[in-house]
Scaffold this active site. Structure first.
Site, mmCIF file in Angstrom:
data_model
loop_
_atom_site.group_PDB
_atom_site.id
_atom_site.type_symbol
_atom_site.label_atom_id
_atom_site.label_comp_id
_atom_site.label_asym_id
_atom_site.label_seq_id
_atom_site.Cartn_x
_atom_site.Cartn_y
_atom_site.Cartn_z
ATOM 1 N N GLU A 291 34.021 -10.996 -7.909
ATOM 2 C CA GLU A 291 33.556 -9.602 -7.826
ATOM 3 C C GLU A 291 32.203 -9.584 -7.142
ATOM 4 O O GLU A 291 31.218 -10.093 -7.664
ATOM 5 C CB GLU A 291 33.436 -9.000 -9.230
ATOM 6 C CG GLU A 291 32.904 -7.582 -9.226
ATOM 7 C CD GLU A 291 31.546 -7.418 -9.908
ATOM 8 O OE1 GLU A 291 31.031 -6.299 -9.915
ATOM 9 O OE2 GLU A 291 30.979 -8.411 -10.424
ATOM 10 N N HIS B 269 36.762 -0.421 -13.652
ATOM 11 C CA HIS B 269 35.890 -0.048 -14.771
ATOM 12 C C HIS B 269 34.439 0.174 -14.381
ATOM 13 O O HIS B 269 33.625 0.511 -15.235
ATOM 14 C CB HIS B 269 35.991 -1.128 -15.855
ATOM 15 C CG HIS B 269 35.529 -2.474 -15.372
ATOM 16 N ND1 HIS B 269 36.123 -3.136 -14.314
ATOM 17 C CD2 HIS B 269 34.519 -3.274 -15.779
ATOM 18 C CE1 HIS B 269 35.494 -4.279 -14.100
ATOM 19 N NE2 HIS B 269 34.519 -4.390 -14.983
ATOM 20 N N ASP B 270 34.098 -0.093 -13.130
ATOM 21 C CA ASP B 270 32.722 0.134 -12.680
ATOM 22 C C ASP B 270 32.609 1.335 -11.740
ATOM 23 O O ASP B 270 31.559 1.545 -11.126
ATOM 24 C CB ASP B 270 32.185 -1.122 -11.975
ATOM 25 C CG ASP B 270 32.057 -2.306 -12.922
ATOM 26 O OD1 ASP B 270 31.721 -2.081 -14.115
ATOM 27 O OD2 ASP B 270 32.311 -3.443 -12.500
HETATM 28 C C1 NOJ Z 1 30.465 -6.685 -13.160
HETATM 29 C C2 NOJ Z 1 31.435 -6.144 -14.138
HETATM 30 O O1 NOJ Z 1 32.548 -5.637 -13.509
HETATM 31 C C3 NOJ Z 1 30.646 -5.141 -14.933
HETATM 32 O O2 NOJ Z 1 31.485 -4.305 -15.655
HETATM 33 C C4 NOJ Z 1 29.736 -5.957 -15.785
HETATM 34 O O3 NOJ Z 1 28.951 -5.130 -16.609
HETATM 35 C C5 NOJ Z 1 28.801 -6.782 -14.923
HETATM 36 N N1 NOJ Z 1 29.498 -7.459 -13.859
HETATM 37 C C6 NOJ Z 1 28.087 -7.818 -15.745
HETATM 38 O O4 NOJ Z 1 28.997 -8.712 -16.302
#
Ligand code: NOJ
Ligand code: NOJ
Ligand code: CA
Ligand code: CA
Length: 709
Positions: free
Chosen positions: A280, A350-351
């Site tokens: 990611e 989710h982000d």
């Molecule tokens: C990226 C993840 O997708 C996010 O949801 C998370 O809070 C941060 N990295 C830290 O792990």
């Protein structure tokens, strides 16, 4: 029952299973075969199904009814098992589940400006070698893997070795102080860190790559992977999960860990058990970052395709970009990513705000799903998107799934298109060519050999359009819409590569396809992993390899005989040959001698890898000049000054005029190296004799030298 393939730590992790018979790990799905034929479903485990109320936390950490979205809601592995067994995923066409990081997270309830928050999302680890009891026991995890594999579903875990959990720089009593445990034994806390397992460089700054890597991400206690004990800990932990039968890894926050450490980590994984791994690296709208491309092309893992996801949202959800911009992104990405078919596409996660805007037409979402399922890359669908769940921002984008409707249009779109990724290699492996476009209409063709898929989308929900002059590689004949008119698509006829003028309905998507009965010459679709040492297993997917063993080439090195582990018409497994370390293009010749095109670049490593920090002091530079590293191994770029390692960093772990580079290098090897100063094409070498260092057999190392004028 004996499980001889378990490592010592895998065995430790399984100790609690003493009396339980373990299913032998299923190896048939656990390889680096292409995921381009799969459709991934991403779940936030806690927000899916509560299959066992007995493991729910009590008190302030739990929200009965899931009304407080920063608290635990009870979802668990048993809930996933229940939905696997009731056929929800297989009915939809899902062949891989991506679940929340399964490791034990903190128990603290943290008060962030009045809101109680918990580790329900799985990103606040405390012990990477234990399962999280709120998701279930080790037995539950094993059962999840077996239930999934029994239905042909792969399991991908989220893994977040960048950090443990939130810690305050000044208040050791805040949360759990980032404390990290090794199967129950305390390793360190953020304020009690005698061995320096954490970075102590202050909190988030996104000023540049270096800040992002060596400072804390928000308040998350940041791991120093250059400490041998940390490197070993994470390698042991991931092997324990690999031993449990996982098929893939989604690596969190790869932009925030040293690329050199991650490459050494991937080399370890691929030598142990090659599974599909994607990272990611968040990109915002319109963000195109060459460092992101370089990471996808050299780290050994692929990436979530944020360029794709953000652009699709702009075009279909927000209306801020047109189909012409979509085409431009698809075109550019085809050269930016060397293994395009390995990048993981999505329309929400989710982000991000959920794709479905409350009150908006569901057709936008249906179109975006159809596009994603027929585009290059590995599609990942965020849980609940198939149910039109809406919700902006964290945590509203992570609500508990409430419905499992299998007759709505979004569900049916996935159900219709997911199987095509397996049956028609044009969708999994094919090139993408624009065939007709204006600001609202995009018609594109995927092609692999003579297999073709032609997809037409009209995002204008009010006006139909007349499509004239459409050319295609489809053969002569008529073609019905593979969506069966679900999104108002029409049939077409093709004559001599042209489609007579037709009307594409308002809001329509149509998918037309052709695949030949067989393939006469070999076609390479996918090779993976594309990094490793001699003796590793590499899987080659494609068509037309024939039933009889032929030859696989790494450059001019032929792999034959027993080094070909299996040979089928659409899949070959080979052992990586011992050859000079370097980049190799791979090709296949069938038994009759017909050869495929080449697929590049396989990175043949010198052997086992360790992560080394190379530091040079007193390397003053002129404005515009940077310090790089080069030396006597492929991993040190073989004395190249045109493509050296770096630029090295010079602010945080060591500061100017010192520079440092974290690099994956061969283990137990004496290396010669020099730093160089570069300003564009102008190169200044260090004088004197070469520096030498002998790398450790495992763990991580560090060498410090003075710049030799
Ligand atoms: C990226 C993840 O997708 C996010 O949801 C998370 O809070 C941060 N990295 C830290 O792990
Ligand atoms: C070329 C460089 O000029 C020199 O400084 C270096 O020692 C050698 N490469 C190593 O073979
Ligand atoms: Ca539960
Ligand atoms: Ca970091």
């Amino acid at each position: 029952m004996q499980t001889p393939q378990l490592s010592r730590l895998g065995a430790l992790l399984l100790a609690s299973l003493a009396a339980t018979a373990l299913a032998a790990p299923d190896t048939h799905v656990s390889n680096k075969a292409s995921f381009a034929t799969d459709v991934i479903y991403q779940v936030v485990t806690d927000r899916f199904v509560d299959g066992n109320a007995a493991n729910n936390p009590s008190g302030a950490a739990f929200s009965a009814g899931c009304t407080q979205l920063k608290l635990y809601c009870g979802g668990d592995w048993q809930g996933l098992i229940n939905k696997i067994n009731d056929g929800y995923f297989t009915t939809m066409g899902i062949t891989a589940l991506w679940i929340s990081q399964p490791v034990e997270n903190i128990y603290a309830v943290i008060n962030y400006s009045g809101t109680n928050s918990t580790a329900y999302h799985g990103y606040w680890a405390r012990d990477f070698k234990k399962p999280d009891p709120r998701y279930g026991t080790l037995t539950d995890f094993q059962n999840l893997i077996s239930a999934a594999h029994a239905k042909g579903i792969k399991v991908i875990i989220d893994f977040a070795p960048n950090h443990s959990s939130p810690a305050s720089q000044t208040d050791a009593s805040f949360a759990e102080n980032g404390r990290l445990y090794d199967n129950g034994a305390l390793l360190a806390g953020y304020s009690n860190d005698p061995s320096g397992y954490f970075h102590h460089n202050g909190g988030t700054s996104f000023a540049n790559l270096e800040d992002g890597i060596y400072r804390n991400l928000f308040d998350l206690a940041d791991i120093d992977h250059n400490k041998a004990a940390m490197d070993l800990y994470f390698k042991q932990a991931i092997k324990a999960w690999l031993d449990l039968g996982i098929d893939g890894i989604r690596m969190d926050a790869v932009k925030h860990m040293p690329a050199g450490w991650q490459k050494n980590f991937m080399a370890e994984i691929y030598a142990y058990k090659p599974v599909f791994t994607f990272g990611e690296w968040f990109l915002g709208e319109n963000e195109v970052d060459p460092a992101n491309h370089a990471f996808a092309n050299t780290s050994g893992m692929s990436l979530l395709d944020f360029q794709f996801g953000q652009r699709v949202r702009q075009v279909f959800r927000n209306g801020t970009k047109t189909m012409l911009d979509l085409d431009a992104m698809l075109d550019a990405s085809a050269t930016q990513y060397k293994q395009l078919a390995d990048q993981v596409t999505f329309i929400d996660n989710h982000d991000m705000d959920r794709f479905q805007v409350s009150g908006a037409s569901g057709r936008k979402l249906e179109q975006a799903l159809a596009l994603t399922l027929t585009s290059r890359g590995v599609p990942a669908i965020y849980y609940g998107t198939e149910q039109y769940m809406a919700g902006n921002g964290d945590p509203n984008n992570r609500a508990k799934i409430g419905a499992f409707n299998t007759s709505n249009t979004a569900f049916k779109v996935i159900q219709a298109l997911a199987p095509l990724r397996k049956s028609n290699p044009a969708l999994a492996y094919g090139t993408t060519q624009e065939r007709w476009k204006n600001s609202d209409i995009y018609i594109y063709e995927r092609k692999f050999g003579s297999a073709v898929a032609l997809v037409a989308i009209n995002r204008n929900l009010r006006s139909s359009a007349s499509i004239g002059g459409l050319l295609t590689a489809l053969p002569n004949g008529s073609f019905t819409d593979k969506l069966g008119g679900l999104l108002n698509g029409n049939s077409i006829s093709v004559s001599a590569g042209a489609v007579p003028t037709f009307t594409l309905a308002a809001g329509a998507v149509a998918v037309w396809e052709y695949k030949p009965a067989s393939y006469t010459s070999p076609l390479l679709g996918h090779v993976g992993p594309m990094l490793g040492k001699a003796g590793n297993t590499v899987t080659i997917d494609g068509r037309g390899f024939g039933a009889t063993k032929g030859t696989v080439y790494f450059g001019s090195t032929a792999v034959t005989g027993t080094n070909i582990l299996s040979w089928e018409d659409s899949q070959i497994k080979v052992k990586v040959p011992a050859a000079t370390p370097g980049n190799y293009a791979i090709k296949v010749a069938n038994a009759g001698g017909a050869q495929s095109a080449t697929y590049g670049d396989f990175q043949l490593l010198s052997g086992n890898q360790v992560s080394m920090r190379f530091v040079v002091n007193n390397a003053s530079t002129a404005l515009g000049e940077n310090v790089y590293l080069t030396g006597s191994a492929y991993e040190l770029s073989n004395w190249s000054s045109s493509n050296p390692v770096g630029a090295c960093f010079n602010q945080i772990m060591h500061s100017y005029p010192s520079w440092y580079c974290d690099v994956s290098v061969p283990a137990s090897t004496t290396l010669q190296f020099k730093f160089i100063k570069k300003n564009g094409g102008a190169v200044t070498w260090e004088g004197g004799s070469n520096h030498t260092v002998t790398t450790p057999a495992s763990g991580a190392g560090k060498v410090i030298v003075n710049w030799q004028p």
